[in-house]
Design a protein around this motif. Structure first.
Motif, PDB file in Angstrom:
ATOM      1  N   TRP A 111      48.864-136.987   2.249  1.00 57.76           N
ATOM      2  CA  TRP A 111      49.143-137.802   1.076  1.00 57.76           C
ATOM      3  C   TRP A 111      48.994-137.077  -0.251  1.00 57.76           C
ATOM      4  CZ3 TRP A 111      51.180-141.746   3.401  1.00 57.76           C
ATOM      5  CH2 TRP A 111      50.674-142.180   4.625  1.00 57.76           C
ATOM      6  N   LEU A 112      48.475-135.852  -0.232  1.00 51.47           N
ATOM      7  CA  LEU A 112      48.141-135.170  -1.483  1.00 51.47           C
ATOM      8  C   LEU A 112      48.724-133.770  -1.540  1.00 51.47           C
ATOM      9  CD1 LEU A 112      44.342-136.090  -1.547  1.00 51.47           C
ATOM     10  CD2 LEU A 112      46.059-136.967  -3.147  1.00 51.47           C
ATOM     11  N   THR A 113      48.707-133.198  -2.734  1.00 44.71           N
ATOM     12  CA  THR A 113      48.976-131.776  -2.920  1.00 44.71           C
ATOM     13  C   THR A 113      47.735-131.170  -3.560  1.00 44.71           C
ATOM     14  OG1 THR A 113      49.826-131.911  -5.188  1.00 44.71           O
ATOM     15  CG2 THR A 113      51.405-132.320  -3.389  1.00 44.71           C
ATOM     16  N   TRP A 114      47.650-129.851  -3.559  1.00 51.78           N
ATOM     17  CA  TRP A 114      46.499-129.180  -4.169  1.00 51.78           C
ATOM     18  C   TRP A 114      46.446-129.440  -5.671  1.00 51.78           C
ATOM     19  CZ3 TRP A 114      42.336-127.368  -1.885  1.00 51.78           C
ATOM     20  CH2 TRP A 114      42.398-127.038  -0.531  1.00 51.78           C
ATOM     21  N   GLY A 115      47.591-129.734  -6.263  1.00 46.69           N
ATOM     22  CA  GLY A 115      47.616-130.013  -7.691  1.00 46.69           C
ATOM     23  C   GLY A 115      46.823-131.248  -8.068  1.00 46.69           C
ATOM     24  N   ALA A 116      46.627-132.160  -7.108  1.00 49.06           N
ATOM     25  CA  ALA A 116      45.869-133.387  -7.381  1.00 49.06           C
ATOM     26  C   ALA A 116      44.418-133.081  -7.722  1.00 49.06           C
ATOM     27  CB  ALA A 116      45.931-134.312  -6.161  1.00 49.06           C
ATOM     28  N   PHE A 117      43.936-131.912  -7.308  1.00 48.42           N
ATOM     29  CA  PHE A 117      42.533-131.559  -7.539  1.00 48.42           C
ATOM     30  C   PHE A 117      42.321-130.763  -8.825  1.00 48.42           C
ATOM     31  CE2 PHE A 117      43.145-132.126  -2.994  1.00 48.42           C
ATOM     32  CZ  PHE A 117      42.125-133.014  -2.687  1.00 48.42           C
TER      33      PHE A 117
END
Length: 212
Positions: free
Chosen positions: A30-36
């Motif tokens: 559901w996520l990409t590393w950019g979300a962090f």
């Protein structure tokens, strides 16, 4: 004075560039590393607001917006497996979400500036992050806004699935938005610690500079 908050501009630019790169890499379903990395932008804005005031914070936000626009323009020229890495809808959603949410963050922080030290950064980031997620994912992937870019097929984002794989049925993009929002809320709490430390350090440096 511009020189004093130049590190804030550089930090914001670094966060925006890193997030635009890392969003291309998946983290789980559901996520990409950019979300962090992206939520750090709110901490940068809040630190600048606390130490230097609302006007410098807005300048830092605008600098980040310009860097984001440049990243989007570059992304439109890079072809991925399914077309340009950055589509018109993603560019519009990203730019409007960033500018709206960050400016809202500055306004809320300023309104709560005189309360307990944690109240302004926490409230402004929670509200700003929520608005950011809502604007970006709605503009970028909602089927209701297909008219913005008819040639961009985002029908995959409208596939109806259990929310986050376990909840009620919802379009896929709603699950993506929910996961992104939950990460932002979590990081907004964790960011209070570095926010406090960085503000204390910069405030002390500012006092020493003034005394000298």
């Amino acid at each position: 004075m511009t020189r004093s908050y130049l590190p804030g501009i550089l930090a914001m630019a670094a966060v925006v560039v890193a997030s635009n790169i890392l969003v291309q890499f998946l983290f789980g379903q559901w996520l990409t590393w950019g979300a962090f990395t992206y939520p750090i932008a709110f901490m940068v804005t809040d630190v600048m607001n606390r130490v230097y005031g609302a006007a410098p914070a807005r300048r830092v936000v605008f600098a980040g917006f310009v860097v984001g626009v440049i990243c989007s323009l570059i992304g439109t020229q890079i072809m991925g497996e399914f077309g340009p890495l950055v589509t018109l809808r993603i560019a519009l959603g990203s730019g409007l979400a960033f500018l709206t949410a960050q400016m809202l963050d500055v306004s809320i922080f300023s309104a709560l500036r005189n309360g307990k030290w944690w109240r302004a950064p926490l409230a402004s980031t929670l509200v700003g992050s929520s608005v950011d997620t809502a604007i970006f994912f709605t503009i970028a992937f909602s089927g209701a806004l297909t008219w913005l870019e008819p040639g961009n097929d985002v029908s995959w984002a409208g596939e109806v699935l259990p929310l986050l794989g376990a909840g009620p049925l919802a379009p896929l993009w709603v699950s993506l938005a929910t996961a992104d929002w939950l990460v932002k809320l979590t990081l907004s709490l964790l960011a209070l610690v570095p926010f406090r430390l960085i503000v204390a350090r910069l405030t002390a440096q500012a006092k020493r500079t003034t005394a000298a």
